[in-house]
Design an enzyme around this catalytic site. Structure first.
Site, PDB file in Angstrom:
ATOM      1  N   LYS A 198       0.846  -1.195   0.000  1.00  0.00           N
ATOM      2  CA  LYS A 198       0.000   0.000   0.000  1.00  0.00           C
ATOM      3  C   LYS A 198       0.883   1.246   0.000  1.00  0.00           C
ATOM      4  O   LYS A 198       1.488   1.596   0.993  1.00  0.00           O
ATOM      5  CB  LYS A 198      -0.945   0.044   1.205  1.00  0.00           C
ATOM      6  CG  LYS A 198      -2.074   1.035   0.903  1.00  0.00           C
ATOM      7  CD  LYS A 198      -2.622   1.780   2.076  1.00  0.00           C
ATOM      8  CE  LYS A 198      -1.797   2.862   2.666  1.00  0.00           C
ATOM      9  NZ  LYS A 198      -1.651   4.099   1.873  1.00  0.00           N
ATOM     10  N   SER A 252       5.020   7.435  10.390  1.00  0.00           N
ATOM     11  CA  SER A 252       5.043   8.163  11.662  1.00  0.00           C
ATOM     12  C   SER A 252       4.969   7.210  12.857  1.00  0.00           C
ATOM     13  O   SER A 252       4.406   6.108  12.763  1.00  0.00           O
ATOM     14  CB  SER A 252       3.868   9.132  11.718  1.00  0.00           C
ATOM     15  OG  SER A 252       2.655   8.426  11.635  1.00  0.00           O
ATOM     16  N   GLU A 273       9.697   1.085  10.923  1.00  0.00           N
ATOM     17  CA  GLU A 273      10.733   2.131  10.801  1.00  0.00           C
ATOM     18  C   GLU A 273      10.002   3.446  11.004  1.00  0.00           C
ATOM     19  O   GLU A 273       9.225   3.868  10.145  1.00  0.00           O
ATOM     20  CB  GLU A 273      11.375   2.114   9.418  1.00  0.00           C
ATOM     21  CG  GLU A 273      12.071   0.825   9.044  1.00  0.00           C
ATOM     22  CD  GLU A 273      13.296   0.512   9.872  1.00  0.00           C
ATOM     23  OE1 GLU A 273      13.709   1.367  10.690  1.00  0.00           O
ATOM     24  OE2 GLU A 273      13.820  -0.600   9.721  1.00  0.00           O
ATOM     25  N   CYS A 307      13.660  10.219   7.363  1.00  0.00           N
ATOM     26  CA  CYS A 307      13.508   9.757   8.743  1.00  0.00           C
ATOM     27  C   CYS A 307      14.781   9.948   9.547  1.00  0.00           C
ATOM     28  O   CYS A 307      14.722  10.175  10.748  1.00  0.00           O
ATOM     29  CB  CYS A 307      13.037   8.314   8.777  1.00  0.00           C
ATOM     30  SG  CYS A 307      14.010   7.226   7.761  1.00  0.00           S
ATOM     31  N   GLU A 404       9.504  15.439  15.901  1.00  0.00           N
ATOM     32  CA  GLU A 404       9.957  15.319  14.515  1.00  0.00           C
ATOM     33  C   GLU A 404       9.202  16.338  13.661  1.00  0.00           C
ATOM     34  O   GLU A 404       7.974  16.354  13.653  1.00  0.00           O
ATOM     35  CB  GLU A 404       9.685  13.904  13.996  1.00  0.00           C
ATOM     36  CG  GLU A 404      10.130  13.715  12.559  1.00  0.00           C
ATOM     37  CD  GLU A 404       9.978  12.279  12.071  1.00  0.00           C
ATOM     38  OE1 GLU A 404       8.854  11.747  12.127  1.00  0.00           O
ATOM     39  OE2 GLU A 404      10.988  11.697  11.621  1.00  0.00           O
TER      40      GLU A 404
HETATM   41  P1  NAI Z   1       1.759   8.401   8.111  1.00  0.00           P
HETATM   42  O1  NAI Z   1       2.517   7.601   9.091  1.00  0.00           O
HETATM   43  O2  NAI Z   1       0.337   8.733   8.402  1.00  0.00           O
HETATM   44  O3  NAI Z   1       1.788   7.671   6.661  1.00  0.00           O
HETATM   45  C1  NAI Z   1       2.651   6.636   6.274  1.00  0.00           C
HETATM   46  C2  NAI Z   1       1.851   5.515   5.624  1.00  0.00           C
HETATM   47  O4  NAI Z   1       0.960   4.962   6.603  1.00  0.00           O
HETATM   48  C3  NAI Z   1       0.966   5.939   4.462  1.00  0.00           C
HETATM   49  O5  NAI Z   1       0.961   4.909   3.492  1.00  0.00           O
HETATM   50  C4  NAI Z   1      -0.401   6.043   5.104  1.00  0.00           C
HETATM   51  O6  NAI Z   1      -1.451   5.863   4.195  1.00  0.00           O
HETATM   52  C5  NAI Z   1      -0.359   4.909   6.096  1.00  0.00           C
HETATM   53  N1  NAI Z   1      -1.300   5.015   7.210  1.00  0.00           N
HETATM   54  C6  NAI Z   1      -1.788   6.137   7.791  1.00  0.00           C
HETATM   55  N2  NAI Z   1      -2.633   5.819   8.778  1.00  0.00           N
HETATM   56  C7  NAI Z   1      -2.692   4.466   8.829  1.00  0.00           C
HETATM   57  C8  NAI Z   1      -3.396   3.537   9.657  1.00  0.00           C
HETATM   58  N3  NAI Z   1      -4.211   3.937  10.615  1.00  0.00           N
HETATM   59  N4  NAI Z   1      -3.203   2.223   9.446  1.00  0.00           N
HETATM   60  C9  NAI Z   1      -2.361   1.803   8.489  1.00  0.00           C
HETATM   61  N5  NAI Z   1      -1.688   2.626   7.672  1.00  0.00           N
HETATM   62  C10 NAI Z   1      -1.846   3.949   7.841  1.00  0.00           C
HETATM   63  O7  NAI Z   1       2.566   9.737   7.847  1.00  0.00           O
HETATM   64  P2  NAI Z   1       1.988  11.133   7.326  1.00  0.00           P
HETATM   65  O8  NAI Z   1       0.686  11.449   7.979  1.00  0.00           O
HETATM   66  O9  NAI Z   1       2.019  11.126   5.866  1.00  0.00           O
HETATM   67  O10 NAI Z   1       3.093  12.111   7.893  1.00  0.00           O
HETATM   68  C11 NAI Z   1       3.017  12.546   9.236  1.00  0.00           C
HETATM   69  C12 NAI Z   1       4.361  12.583   9.889  1.00  0.00           C
HETATM   70  O11 NAI Z   1       4.866  11.271   9.944  1.00  0.00           O
HETATM   71  C13 NAI Z   1       5.432  13.360   9.165  1.00  0.00           C
HETATM   72  O12 NAI Z   1       5.379  14.718   9.446  1.00  0.00           O
HETATM   73  C14 NAI Z   1       6.668  12.713   9.713  1.00  0.00           C
HETATM   74  O13 NAI Z   1       6.969  13.257  10.973  1.00  0.00           O
HETATM   75  C15 NAI Z   1       6.275  11.274   9.889  1.00  0.00           C
HETATM   76  N6  NAI Z   1       6.726  10.434   8.770  1.00  0.00           N
HETATM   77  C16 NAI Z   1       7.852   9.692   8.946  1.00  0.00           C
HETATM   78  C17 NAI Z   1       8.345   8.954   7.907  1.00  0.00           C
HETATM   79  C18 NAI Z   1       9.578   8.140   8.053  1.00  0.00           C
HETATM   80  O14 NAI Z   1      10.231   7.841   7.067  1.00  0.00           O
HETATM   81  N7  NAI Z   1       9.923   7.702   9.246  1.00  0.00           N
HETATM   82  C19 NAI Z   1       7.714   8.949   6.581  1.00  0.00           C
HETATM   83  C20 NAI Z   1       6.493   9.713   6.520  1.00  0.00           C
HETATM   84  C21 NAI Z   1       6.047  10.442   7.584  1.00  0.00           C
END
Ligand code: NAI
Ligand code: MG
Length: 500
Positions: A198, A252, A273, A307, A404
């Site tokens: 996904k 996140s 991660e 990250c 972050e």
């Molecule tokens: P997110 O963690 O919500 O999104 C990452 C993935 O998780 C996307 O594919 C999203 O559709 C999916 N996702 C979201 N909610 C979910 C749920 N309840 N169950 C399963 N999958 C779910 O990150 P978002 O909202 O795009 O960004 C928010 C913050 O997260 C950023 O500001 C950053 O701080 C952090 N982040 C960290 C990353 C990393 O590489 N460690 C990458 C992206 C975001």
């Protein structure tokens, strides 16, 4: 600021790909969502809609998991000769390489990053990663175990085998869309697992092109399925699905917690991660010519949406002013622009939501008493552009120092003695990466073990390699990716014990 690249610069293949709604890959075919719904994908460099993509939800995830389960159970993949699996993975790598320019253009348009970076890092890195992982199928070996039951000595012979975990749910973010997909899918394929991927709703395009190339390479139907959709629907359904054996997630920390909860139903395996607040430590003896540029790239690379971004800059007080001056000068010198403009050095942030989040943090930091020596503002133009920002006069309790930000914003603070550095570096709930800039090997060897982080870089930052374990201490994650450590987490160890 460079100008916006018009979309008519796209290559013919990408124009063709984007001109009609893009389906999801389930069981070997590109299909519409069960609901018939699609969602819009935007160019973050202009804010304009560029494509409509099938919107997967729980029903589509269920179909994809069924296809992956069937492909796993019938052993078309896990039972295939290891060398044949390797050959298919190499063929996929070759196809990505053959389409590298097209994929880089698509990634840049969808994510915002400069197209040269997409080409030479995201796409080239994905090809290398697949080729590294393609070496593993023929090398998954167990061991023989000496067994000494006290009352029956020398009667037993035991060995271990490594077997594929099964159906893997891969949930990936938007910062390196293709590369994150490959980081999850490649080790799963190498071990004989099947997958449902996904992609992030902000950036589904290269994952879907990747899915098409998987089919073109000749993988059996159902081995790789790609279901775009939103986190709360498609993502949550995948994490909770009772027939998924493992979920591997990058994103996140907040969503990482949701995934752990969702996984409890069938106690599926989980690899995470998550976020970071990685320190960059510049020691008194550092080579400043290298360290200043290194510290700037540690945070501003990929617009800080990394990250392992070096988002806390800790500098010995004797050179604090000089380092801040240097990093601020670099921050102010970047050419911001559309990713497809070859002049661009830094692109936009990925979305409206992300620029609101990042600029909100900067406002909060300034209100708390921090001072910007570079940047601090959203750029007034179409798209989601944020000035690279350096904040000084920070204190440990500030939100900008603790949380972050995931944008081009670094918080800087001086230190006085080496013996306080580890405590400052570790004053965070995260533990993903850290870098130490020094010419003194003794100092480096004293500090590296004291910093709680999955990777410690020395005189470099954010260097990753398919063979080098990668992951987080503390709330930065569970488990490791890459290398043997990563491969092992896609396998179950089976002990076989014989009485002779
Ligand atoms: P997110 O963690 O919500 O999104 C990452 C993935 O998780 C996307 O594919 C999203 O559709 C999916 N996702 C979201 N909610 C979910 C749920 N309840 N169950 C399963 N999958 C779910 O990150 P978002 O909202 O795009 O960004 C928010 C913050 O997260 C950023 O500001 C950053 O701080 C952090 N982040 C960290 C990353 C990393 O590489 N460690 C990458 C992206 C975001
Ligand atoms: Mg989210």
């Amino acid at each position: 600021m460079t100008t916006l690249a018009p979309l008519d610069v796209l290559c013919a293949a990408n124009k063709d790909f984007l001109c009609r709604p893009i389906g999801m890959l389930i069981d070997g075919a590109m299909v519409a969502a069960q609901s018939g719904k699609t969602f819009a994908v935007f160019d973050p460099g202009s804010g304009r809609e560029i494509a409509q993509v099938a919107e997967g939800d729980a029903a589509d995830i269920d179909l994809a998991v069924k296809a992956a389960r069937r492909a796993f159970q019938d052993k078309t993949w896990s039972g295939m000769k290891a060398h044949a699996r390797e050959r298919l993975m190499h063929r996929l790598a070759d196809l990505i390489e053959a389409h590298a320019d097209e994929l880089a253009e698509l990634e840049s348009l969808d994510q915002g990053k400069p197209v040269a970076m997409a080409r030479h890092l995201d796409v080239a890195g994905s090809v290398d990663y697949l080729r590294y992982m393609a070496g593993w199928p023929s090398k998954l070996e167990g061991s023989t175990i000496p067994v000494s039951v006290p009352y029956m000595p020398n009667r037993f012979f035991a060995y271990t085998m490594r077997e594929a975990v099964g159906v893997i749910g891969c949930i990936v973010p938007w910062n390196f869309p293709l590369m994150m997909a490959v980081w999850k899918v490649a080790p799963a394929l190498a071990t004989g697992c099947t997958v449902v991927l996904k992609p992030a709703e902000q950036t589904p395009l290269t994952a879907l092109r990747f899915g098409q190339l998987v089919m073109e390479a000749g993988f059996p139907a159902g081995v790789v399925n790609v279901v775009p959709g939103f986190g709360g629907t498609a993502g949550a359904a995948l994490a909770a699905h009772p027939d998924v054996d493992k979920v591997t997630f990058t994103g996140s920390t907040e969503v990482g917690r949701h995934i752990v909860h969702a996984a409890t139903g069938n106690l599926k395996k989980v690899t995470l991660e998550l976020g970071g607040k990685s320190p960059v430590v510049i020691c008194e003896d550092a080579d400043l010519d290298i360290a200043i540029g290194g510290a700037a790239m540690a945070i501003f690379f990929n617009q800080g949406q990394v990250c392992t971004a070096g988002s806390r800059l800790l500098v010995h007080k004797s050179m604090f002013d000089k380092v801040i001056e240097g990093v601020s000068a670099i921050a102010s010198s970047f050419k911001l622009g559309h990713g497809l403009d070859p002049e661009t050095q830094l692109g936009p942030l990925v979305s409206k939501e992300q620029i609101d989040r990042v600029s909100g943090y900067v406002k909060c930091g300034l209100a708390d008493g921090a001072r910007a020596t570079a940047g601090g503002q959203v750029v007034d133009r179409a798209g989601y552009f944020m000035q690279p920002t350096v904040l000084v006069d920070t204190s440990p309790g500030m939100k900008v120092v603790q949380e972050e930000i995931f944008g081009p914003v670094v918080v800087a603070m001086p230190f006085s003695h080496m013996d306080e550095v580890a405590a400052i570096a570790n004053n965070t709930e995260f533990g993903l990466g850290a870098s130490i800039w020094t010419r003194d090997l003794n100092k480096m060897h004293a500090l590296a073990p004291a910093i709680k982080a999955g990777t410690v870089w020395v005189n470099c930052h954010s260097i990753v390699d398919p063979a080098m374990p990668f992951g987080g201490f503390k709330q930065s994650g569970w488990g490791r990716e890459h290398g043997k450590a990563g491969i092992e987490l896609y396998t179950e160890t089976k002990s076989v014990c014989l009485m002779l």
